[in-house]
Design a protein around this motif. Structure first.
Motif, short mmCIF file in Angstrom:
data_model
loop_
_atom_site.label_atom_id
_atom_site.label_comp_id
_atom_site.label_asym_id
_atom_site.label_seq_id
_atom_site.Cartn_x
_atom_site.Cartn_y
_atom_site.Cartn_z
N ASN A 1 -6.91 -19.56 6.09
CA ASN A 1 -5.87 -19.05 5.21
C ASN A 1 -5.06 -18.00 5.96
N LEU A 2 -3.78 -17.94 5.65
CA LEU A 2 -2.88 -16.99 6.29
C LEU A 2 -1.82 -16.58 5.26
N CYS A 3 -1.65 -15.29 5.05
CA CYS A 3 -0.67 -14.78 4.10
C CYS A 3 0.10 -13.63 4.73
N TYR A 4 1.43 -13.67 4.53
CA TYR A 4 2.28 -12.57 4.94
C TYR A 4 2.90 -11.96 3.68
N MET A 5 3.01 -10.64 3.65
CA MET A 5 3.59 -9.95 2.50
C MET A 5 4.66 -8.97 2.95
N LEU A 6 5.85 -9.16 2.44
CA LEU A 6 6.95 -8.24 2.74
C LEU A 6 6.75 -6.97 1.89
N VAL A 7 6.77 -5.81 2.53
CA VAL A 7 6.57 -4.56 1.79
C VAL A 7 7.76 -3.62 1.87
N ASN A 8 8.65 -3.87 2.82
CA ASN A 8 9.82 -3.02 3.00
C ASN A 8 11.03 -3.92 3.21
N THR A 9 12.17 -3.53 2.65
CA THR A 9 13.38 -4.34 2.79
C THR A 9 14.44 -3.70 3.67
N GLU A 10 14.32 -2.41 3.92
CA GLU A 10 15.31 -1.70 4.73
C GLU A 10 14.60 -0.76 5.70
N PRO A 11 14.13 -1.27 6.86
CA PRO A 11 14.25 -2.62 7.38
C PRO A 11 13.21 -3.57 6.77
N ARG A 12 13.36 -4.85 7.05
CA ARG A 12 12.43 -5.84 6.52
C ARG A 12 11.16 -5.86 7.36
N GLU A 13 10.06 -5.43 6.73
CA GLU A 13 8.79 -5.31 7.43
C GLU A 13 7.69 -5.89 6.55
N ALA A 14 6.73 -6.54 7.20
CA ALA A 14 5.66 -7.20 6.46
C ALA A 14 4.30 -6.76 7.00
N ILE A 15 3.27 -7.06 6.21
CA ILE A 15 1.88 -6.97 6.63
C ILE A 15 1.27 -8.35 6.46
N SER A 16 0.03 -8.53 6.89
CA SER A 16 -0.53 -9.88 6.79
C SER A 16 -2.06 -9.82 6.66
N GLY B 1 -5.94 -3.37 1.59
CA GLY B 1 -5.82 -2.12 0.87
C GLY B 1 -5.08 -1.04 1.61
N LEU B 2 -5.40 -0.84 2.89
CA LEU B 2 -4.76 0.24 3.64
C LEU B 2 -3.27 -0.02 3.80
N GLY B 3 -2.90 -1.25 4.15
CA GLY B 3 -1.48 -1.57 4.36
C GLY B 3 -0.66 -1.35 3.10
N TYR B 4 -1.19 -1.78 1.98
CA TYR B 4 -0.45 -1.58 0.73
C TYR B 4 -0.43 -0.12 0.32
N VAL C 1 5.59 -1.72 -16.41
CA VAL C 1 4.16 -1.93 -16.22
C VAL C 1 3.90 -3.32 -15.67
N MET C 2 2.95 -3.41 -14.75
CA MET C 2 2.53 -4.70 -14.22
C MET C 2 1.01 -4.73 -14.23
N THR C 3 0.43 -5.63 -15.03
CA THR C 3 -1.02 -5.81 -14.99
C THR C 3 -1.36 -6.86 -13.94
N LEU C 4 -2.55 -6.72 -13.36
CA LEU C 4 -3.07 -7.72 -12.44
C LEU C 4 -4.19 -8.49 -13.13
N PRO C 5 -4.27 -9.79 -12.88
CA PRO C 5 -5.38 -10.55 -13.46
C PRO C 5 -6.68 -10.21 -12.76
N PRO C 6 -7.80 -10.30 -13.45
CA PRO C 6 -9.07 -10.11 -12.75
C PRO C 6 -9.30 -11.24 -11.76
N TYR D 1 0.74 -7.20 -5.37
CA TYR D 1 1.13 -5.94 -4.72
C TYR D 1 2.46 -6.11 -3.97
N GLU D 2 2.65 -7.27 -3.36
CA GLU D 2 3.93 -7.54 -2.71
C GLU D 2 5.05 -7.53 -3.74
#
Length: 448
Positions: free
Chosen positions: A388-403, A247-250, A200-205, A215-216
């Motif tokens: 502000n700029l943020c990149y989030m890796l969502v896949n490792t095989e292959p390595r793919e990110a969203i931002s 939301g859509l990317g995740y 389980v992973m809770t998220l803070p409000p 989510y990453e």
């Protein structure tokens, strides 16, 4: 210094190392504390005016580094309780060995020597604004300017009240790993030791540190379970009604990459938690778990509370975040005292808080260095718009990110306005951009 374009250069980032490699990856230069006693001067004040910076994260390091350019005649002292810098940005990837420890960990001593300021490893015990004095475990320092860049505190009191046994047990066994660095090591060991069951992973409000990063982290943990064929279910208990930001990317990543592992549960704010019997009760139902990450409520760092800079609600209660000027980040009644980074309170009625991210802390730190430089010359402050700029890796095989990118502008009524641009399409180029962005920020703050 000109703004850094994260797409302008390439930088190789080392990959794959286990948590046990930490000792070999730590830089050799570690600052020795200046020995003194709490009631004496740690560093007697000389002829130069002094800036004291509390906290050596992204904001504090950036401020110290840029003050050498904007105010070379000032003495700059950075106080930090940790012996080494540990980056939260990129740490989710480190949890499953996408990057190694040397990518995250750097020497404070080396940065201080490189950029010409003083670093002291010590614990700040009190801030006396009336005397413009900071007390530490090894003595006090007087200052002319004060910059508090101390990050956040994770508050479990909203769940447990004053039940210290439950709080201590949760922090020891299910810590959020949003404060470096011991919690990161414990979490990495937890993930690698997990053999199966309900995780389980809770998220803070909101607002909380680095809004898209939980989510990453879920994606990185799920990728580890998937790669190692661990029979596990990862439940994200989210107090929000939907995934946000990006939301859509995740959602696509959860459904397309980890459909049998990740379940996102919206409107699942924690109502009650029994960390001993391993049961969490939420607004969306009760969940029994085998292991967990419990992300408590985020608040301004303890030092901001010591500073007496916490804002008030309309009812006169603490709102848990620093009340500062929305463009200059200094206190309304103390213009030479600044709070930057994740502790900053709401700055706009349109969007509330700036994202509490390393990128924003870096931008604020550079701006405050320029603000102090102008104050030192007796010049008026000029507002600076950040981003502000943020990149989030969502896949490792292959390595793919969203931002996600946040841009800011002044509206016709003078209010700050935020524009958000989500890039939902995961791809390898965004992972490359993430590495370039991080390398350029580390160069700016630490390596020169």
């Amino acid at each position: 210094m000109p703004d850094i374009d994260p797409r302008s250069t390439r930088r190789a980032v080392l990959k794959t190392a286990a948590a046990t490699a930490i000792v070999s990856a730590v830089p050799a230069a570690i600052a020795q504390p200046l020995l003194s006693s709490p009631g004496s001067a740690l560093m007697p004040k000389g002829g130069k005016r002094r800036v004291v910076i509390l906290g050596g994260g992204w904001g504090g390091l950036t401020t110290a580094r840029h003050l050498r350019d904007t105010a070379p005649d000032l003495e700059v002292v950075l106080l930090e309780r940790n012996p080494l810098f540990w980056s939260c940005p990129l740490s989710n990837k480190w949890l499953i060995d996408i990057v190694d420890t040397s990518t995250l960990v750097h020497s404070y001593t080396g940065a201080a020597q490189r950029f010409g300021y003083t670093y002291v490893q010590t614990e700040v015990t009190e801030i006396d604004r009336s005397q413009r004095r900071v007390h530490t475990a090894q003595g006090y320092l007087d200052y002319d300017w004060l910059v508090v860049a101390a990050g956040i505190r994770v508050a479990y009191e909203p769940w447990f009240g004053n039940d210290r046994k439950a709080i201590d047990h949760t922090r020891a066994n299910y810590a959020s790993a949003y404060v470096p660095s011991a919690e990161h090591i414990a979490l990495k060991q937890k993930i690698q030791a997990f053999k199966g069951g309900t995780f389980v992973m809770t998220l803070p409000p909101p607002p909380h540190r680095c809004p898209p990063s939980p989510y990453e982290r879920a994606c990185m943990i799920a990728a580890h379970f998937k790669r190692n064929k661990i029979p596990a279910k990862l439940l994200i208990l989210d107090p929000k009604p939907r995934i946000a930001p990006i939301g859509l990317g995740y959602r696509k990543a959860f459904e397309e990459l980890y459909p049998d592992i990740i379940t996102h549960v919206p409107n699942a704010g924690v109502k009650e938690l029994d960390p001993f019997r391993r049961v969490v009760k939420t607004a969306a139902g009760d969940v029994a778990f085998d292991d967990a990450i419990f992300m408590g409520h985020h608040q301004a760092a303890d030092l901001v509370w010591k500073l007496g800079a916490i804002g008030k609600t309309a009812e006169g209660k603490p709102n848990n975040w620093a009340a500062v000027h929305p463009e200059f980040y200094n206190l309304p009644d103390d213009p030479q005292t600044f709070v930057i980074g994740d502790s900053v309170g709401a700055v706009s009625p349109q969007f509330g808080h700036y994202p509490k991210s390393g990128h924003v802390a870096n931008r604020m730190g550079a701006s405050v260095a320029r603000f102090i430089g102008r104050q030192a010359k007796g010049q008026a402050l000029e507002p600076e718009l950040i981003d502000n700029l943020c990149y989030m890796l969502v896949n490792t095989e292959p390595r793919e990110a969203i931002s996600v990118q946040f841009d800011y502008a002044k509206g016709p009524d003078g209010v700050l306005v935020q524009t958000q641009v989500d890039d939902h399409e995961r791809r390898a180029e965004l992972w490359d951009e993430d590495l370039r962005w991080y390398g350029l920020k580390i160069k700016d703050m630490i390596s020169g």
